[in-house]
Write a protein that holds these residues in place. Structure first.
Motif: not given
Length: 133
Positions: A66, A70, A73, A95, A99, A109
């Motif tokens: 994860l 990030y 991105d 973002t 997430y 979501d």
């Protein structure tokens, strides 16, 4: 993974229980089991510690994955804004929210996405109806 290696190594060699215990003891100490627990407590405790170790490793691996998402991105957004964006085009943004990582967050979501799409469809239909009045 180490526990799997320990099981495979032990099953292929003929050793006494004392030798096996002395061989695997450092591994169990490294995952938090005390010497007293290893030698004097219920034998299933070793299995529980090994399973907890595997769960912790899986959780850590997911956290690192994860974190990589990030970072990817952030770098992608920066590179796009610096080199790929056309003149006058709005800059891409990183973002705005984390997430979703569990089922509840995924469902929330999804519900928000469905609501946004419904609102867009309603506005489009109202505009279409008003255009042909």
């Amino acid at each position: 993974m180490e526990s799997q290696f320990l099981e495979e190594e032990l099953s292929t060699q003929n050793k006494s229980y004392t030798e096996i215990f002395k061989e695997v003891l450092p591994f169990y100490i490294s995952i938090g089991m005390s010497i007293d627990q290893f030698y004097n407590q219920d034998v299933t405790l070793a299995t529980v510690y090994r399973k907890a170790y595997d769960i912790k490793n899986e959780r850590d691996n997911n956290q690192l994955w994860l974190q990589g998402m990030y970072i990817y991105d952030a770098i992608s957004t920066s590179i796009y804004n610096a080199f790929c964006r056309k003149a006058g085009q709005q800059a891409a943004s990183y973002t705005s929210k984390p997430y979703p990582i569990n089922q509840k967050q995924l469902e929330e979501d999804h519900e928000k996405t469905v609501e946004r799409e419904r609102a867009k469809a309603k506005v489009w239909m109202e505009n279409w109806v008003n255009a042909y009045k």
